[in-house]
Design a protein around this motif. Structure first.
Motif, PDB file in Angstrom:
ATOM      1  N   GLY A  65       1.108  -9.505   6.021  1.00  0.00           N
ATOM      2  CA  GLY A  65       1.942  -8.607   5.233  1.00  0.00           C
ATOM      3  C   GLY A  65       1.216  -7.605   4.359  1.00  0.00           C
ATOM      4  N   ASN A  66      -0.113  -7.535   4.409  1.00  0.00           N
ATOM      5  CA  ASN A  66      -0.818  -6.496   3.657  1.00  0.00           C
ATOM      6  C   ASN A  66      -0.586  -5.153   4.338  1.00  0.00           C
ATOM      7  OD1 ASN A  66      -1.870  -8.390   1.905  1.00  0.00           O
ATOM      8  ND2 ASN A  66      -3.773  -8.608   3.027  1.00  0.00           N
ATOM      9  N   ILE A  67      -0.247  -4.153   3.541  1.00  0.00           N
ATOM     10  CA  ILE A  67       0.063  -2.830   4.069  1.00  0.00           C
ATOM     11  C   ILE A  67      -0.802  -1.792   3.359  1.00  0.00           C
ATOM     12  CG2 ILE A  67       1.855  -1.054   4.289  1.00  0.00           C
ATOM     13  CD1 ILE A  67       3.914  -3.337   4.283  1.00  0.00           C
ATOM     14  N   ALA A  68      -1.316  -0.851   4.123  1.00  0.00           N
ATOM     15  CA  ALA A  68      -2.046   0.284   3.547  1.00  0.00           C
ATOM     16  C   ALA A  68      -1.483   1.557   4.155  1.00  0.00           C
ATOM     17  CB  ALA A  68      -3.540   0.172   3.841  1.00  0.00           C
ATOM     18  N   CYS A  69      -1.267   2.554   3.307  1.00  0.00           N
ATOM     19  CA  CYS A  69      -0.756   3.842   3.761  1.00  0.00           C
ATOM     20  C   CYS A  69      -1.552   4.937   3.068  1.00  0.00           C
ATOM     21  CB  CYS A  69       0.722   3.974   3.411  1.00  0.00           C
ATOM     22  SG  CYS A  69       1.414   5.554   3.934  1.00  0.00           S
ATOM     23  N   LEU A  70      -1.989   5.888   3.846  1.00  0.00           N
ATOM     24  CA  LEU A  70      -2.773   7.003   3.337  1.00  0.00           C
ATOM     25  C   LEU A  70      -1.887   8.243   3.290  1.00  0.00           C
ATOM     26  CD1 LEU A  70      -5.639   7.950   2.560  1.00  0.00           C
ATOM     27  CD2 LEU A  70      -5.962   8.508   4.970  1.00  0.00           C
ATOM     28  N   LEU A  71      -1.767   8.826   2.109  1.00  0.00           N
ATOM     29  CA  LEU A  71      -1.003  10.059   1.941  1.00  0.00           C
ATOM     30  C   LEU A  71      -1.969  11.187   1.589  1.00  0.00           C
ATOM     31  CD1 LEU A  71       1.993   8.591  -0.069  1.00  0.00           C
ATOM     32  CD2 LEU A  71       1.880   9.062   2.381  1.00  0.00           C
ATOM     33  N   ASN A  72      -1.459  12.397   1.516  1.00  0.00           N
ATOM     34  CA  ASN A  72      -2.303  13.560   1.232  1.00  0.00           C
ATOM     35  C   ASN A  72      -2.910  13.498  -0.161  1.00  0.00           C
ATOM     36  OD1 ASN A  72      -1.737  14.640   3.691  1.00  0.00           O
ATOM     37  ND2 ASN A  72      -0.306  16.167   2.941  1.00  0.00           N
ATOM     38  N   ILE A  73      -4.058  14.133  -0.288  1.00  0.00           N
ATOM     39  CA  ILE A  73      -4.719  14.329  -1.567  1.00  0.00           C
ATOM     40  C   ILE A  73      -4.759  15.836  -1.788  1.00  0.00           C
ATOM     41  CG2 ILE A  73      -6.906  14.109  -2.804  1.00  0.00           C
ATOM     42  CD1 ILE A  73      -7.375  11.527  -1.249  1.00  0.00           C
ATOM     43  N   LEU A  74      -4.501  16.255  -2.999  1.00  0.00           N
ATOM     44  CA  LEU A  74      -4.361  17.682  -3.260  1.00  0.00           C
ATOM     45  C   LEU A  74      -5.683  18.371  -3.597  1.00  0.00           C
ATOM     46  CD1 LEU A  74      -1.023  17.551  -5.256  1.00  0.00           C
ATOM     47  CD2 LEU A  74      -1.385  18.066  -2.846  1.00  0.00           C
ATOM     48  N   LYS A  75      -6.804  17.776  -3.201  1.00  0.00           N
ATOM     49  CA  LYS A  75      -8.115  18.391  -3.388  1.00  0.00           C
ATOM     50  C   LYS A  75      -8.786  18.502  -2.030  1.00  0.00           C
ATOM     51  CE  LYS A  75      -9.340  16.260  -7.824  1.00  0.00           C
ATOM     52  NZ  LYS A  75     -10.365  15.415  -8.445  1.00  0.00           N
ATOM     53  N   PRO A  76      -9.675  19.455  -1.878  1.00  0.00           N
ATOM     54  CA  PRO A  76     -10.466  19.483  -0.647  1.00  0.00           C
ATOM     55  C   PRO A  76     -11.304  18.202  -0.532  1.00  0.00           C
ATOM     56  CG  PRO A  76     -10.697  21.538  -1.846  1.00  0.00           C
ATOM     57  CD  PRO A  76      -9.951  20.587  -2.741  1.00  0.00           C
ATOM     58  N   LEU A  90     -10.345   4.097   4.250  1.00  0.00           N
ATOM     59  CA  LEU A  90      -9.903   3.499   2.989  1.00  0.00           C
ATOM     60  C   LEU A  90      -8.835   2.443   3.231  1.00  0.00           C
ATOM     61  CD1 LEU A  90      -9.636   6.700   0.765  1.00  0.00           C
ATOM     62  CD2 LEU A  90     -11.417   4.943   0.679  1.00  0.00           C
ATOM     63  N   GLY A  91      -7.806   2.811   3.968  1.00  0.00           N
ATOM     64  CA  GLY A  91      -6.732   1.860   4.257  1.00  0.00           C
ATOM     65  C   GLY A  91      -7.196   0.718   5.128  1.00  0.00           C
ATOM     66  N   TYR A  92      -7.993   1.048   6.141  1.00  0.00           N
ATOM     67  CA  TYR A  92      -8.504   0.007   7.032  1.00  0.00           C
ATOM     68  C   TYR A  92      -9.322  -1.018   6.252  1.00  0.00           C
ATOM     69  CZ  TYR A  92     -11.284  -2.388  10.489  1.00  0.00           C
ATOM     70  OH  TYR A  92     -11.893  -3.356  11.219  1.00  0.00           O
ATOM     71  N   GLY A  93     -10.200  -0.540   5.380  1.00  0.00           N
ATOM     72  CA  GLY A  93     -11.018  -1.456   4.593  1.00  0.00           C
ATOM     73  C   GLY A  93     -10.192  -2.329   3.679  1.00  0.00           C
ATOM     74  N   LEU A  94      -9.165  -1.766   3.099  1.00  0.00           N
ATOM     75  CA  LEU A  94      -8.318  -2.525   2.176  1.00  0.00           C
ATOM     76  C   LEU A  94      -7.596  -3.669   2.870  1.00  0.00           C
ATOM     77  CD1 LEU A  94      -7.106  -2.782  -0.668  1.00  0.00           C
ATOM     78  CD2 LEU A  94      -5.280  -1.269   0.083  1.00  0.00           C
ATOM     79  N   ILE A  95      -7.019  -3.419   4.028  1.00  0.00           N
ATOM     80  CA  ILE A  95      -6.243  -4.479   4.670  1.00  0.00           C
ATOM     81  C   ILE A  95      -7.063  -5.362   5.597  1.00  0.00           C
ATOM     82  CG2 ILE A  95      -4.010  -3.351   4.426  1.00  0.00           C
ATOM     83  CD1 ILE A  95      -4.238  -2.410   7.304  1.00  0.00           C
ATOM     84  N   SER A  96      -8.265  -4.923   5.980  1.00  0.00           N
ATOM     85  CA  SER A  96      -9.079  -5.762   6.860  1.00  0.00           C
ATOM     86  C   SER A  96      -9.986  -6.689   6.065  1.00  0.00           C
ATOM     87  CB  SER A  96      -9.924  -4.902   7.804  1.00  0.00           C
ATOM     88  OG  SER A  96     -10.873  -4.161   7.072  1.00  0.00           O
ATOM     89  N   ASP A  97     -10.246  -6.378   4.809  1.00  0.00           N
ATOM     90  CA  ASP A  97     -11.108  -7.203   3.982  1.00  0.00           C
ATOM     91  C   ASP A  97     -10.330  -8.419   3.487  1.00  0.00           C
ATOM     92  OD1 ASP A  97     -12.591  -8.061   1.441  1.00  0.00           O
ATOM     93  OD2 ASP A  97     -13.924  -6.546   2.288  1.00  0.00           O
ATOM     94  N   THR A  98     -11.007  -9.545   3.385  1.00  0.00           N
ATOM     95  CA  THR A  98     -10.327 -10.753   2.916  1.00  0.00           C
ATOM     96  C   THR A  98     -10.047 -10.704   1.421  1.00  0.00           C
ATOM     97  OG1 THR A  98     -12.468 -11.837   2.647  1.00  0.00           O
ATOM     98  CG2 THR A  98     -11.290 -12.220   4.716  1.00  0.00           C
ATOM     99  N   ASP A  99     -10.703  -9.804   0.708  1.00  0.00           N
ATOM    100  CA  ASP A  99     -10.514  -9.673  -0.731  1.00  0.00           C
ATOM    101  C   ASP A  99     -10.202  -8.220  -1.078  1.00  0.00           C
ATOM    102  OD1 ASP A  99     -10.504  -9.720  -3.476  1.00  0.00           O
ATOM    103  OD2 ASP A  99     -12.509 -10.571  -3.680  1.00  0.00           O
ATOM    104  N   PRO A 100      -8.917  -7.846  -1.073  1.00  0.00           N
ATOM    105  CA  PRO A 100      -8.556  -6.443  -1.355  1.00  0.00           C
ATOM    106  C   PRO A 100      -9.056  -5.951  -2.709  1.00  0.00           C
ATOM    107  CG  PRO A 100      -6.673  -7.628  -0.475  1.00  0.00           C
ATOM    108  CD  PRO A 100      -7.744  -8.646  -0.741  1.00  0.00           C
ATOM    109  N   LEU A 101      -9.132  -6.824  -3.710  1.00  0.00           N
ATOM    110  CA  LEU A 101      -9.635  -6.405  -5.013  1.00  0.00           C
ATOM    111  C   LEU A 101     -11.090  -5.982  -4.911  1.00  0.00           C
ATOM    112  CD1 LEU A 101      -9.334  -5.975  -8.013  1.00  0.00           C
ATOM    113  CD2 LEU A 101      -9.859  -8.394  -8.350  1.00  0.00           C
ATOM    114  N   PHE A 102     -11.892  -6.724  -4.154  1.00  0.00           N
ATOM    115  CA  PHE A 102     -13.296  -6.357  -3.954  1.00  0.00           C
ATOM    116  C   PHE A 102     -13.396  -4.984  -3.306  1.00  0.00           C
ATOM    117  CE2 PHE A 102     -17.029  -6.134  -1.183  1.00  0.00           C
ATOM    118  CZ  PHE A 102     -18.030  -6.233  -2.142  1.00  0.00           C
ATOM    119  N   TRP A 103     -12.608  -4.750  -2.265  1.00  0.00           N
ATOM    120  CA  TRP A 103     -12.645  -3.451  -1.565  1.00  0.00           C
ATOM    121  C   TRP A 103     -12.244  -2.323  -2.506  1.00  0.00           C
ATOM    122  CZ3 TRP A 103     -14.853  -0.995   2.111  1.00  0.00           C
ATOM    123  CH2 TRP A 103     -14.341   0.209   2.585  1.00  0.00           C
TER     124      TRP A 103
END
Length: 113
Positions: A65-76, A90-103
């Motif tokens: 059930g961990n979900i990551a979604c990447l939206l636009n950033i308003l900077k280059p 960024l999203g892949y690392g967050l949900i693939s890591d066993t410790d989201p806080l560490f990521w």
């Protein structure tokens, strides 16, 4: 503009959805991608196939059930990721890591203030 819609059903009945997640990836239409599929790592999501950026995702979910979604950033990109890294990891690392806080801490250390 990228859009994200999330509906969480607080009391789903049998046959009803617990979560409805809709995402519009506002990107170049010609950018090569793979549609949503189960990755070897257990993540369900699409994959960026742009040369040099392969393997990132804009929306992914794990079986637990961990979900990551990447939206636009308003900077280059050059202003917030000086090393040229792809945001899709960024999203892949967050949900693939066993410790989201560490990521989150790892990403925070790389990000400019």
């Amino acid at each position: 503009m990228c859009l994200l819609f999330v509906y969480i059903n607080p009391d789903p009945k049998e046959g009803e959805y617990k979560v409805i997640l809709v995402n519009n990836r506002d990107e170049f239409y010609s950018r090569p991608t793979k549609p949503a599929y189960f990755w070897d790592s257990g993540i369900l999501g699409g994959a960026d196939m742009y040369t040099g950026r392969e393997g990132g995702t804009w929306l992914g979910m794990t079986e637990n059930g961990n979900i990551a979604c990447l939206l636009n950033i308003l900077k280059p990109r050059e202003e917030f990721m000086k090393d040229g890294a792809a945001r899709g990891f960024l999203g892949y690392g967050l949900i693939s890591d066993t410790d989201p806080l560490f990521w989150t801490l790892v990403v925070n250390q790389r990000a400019p203030v």
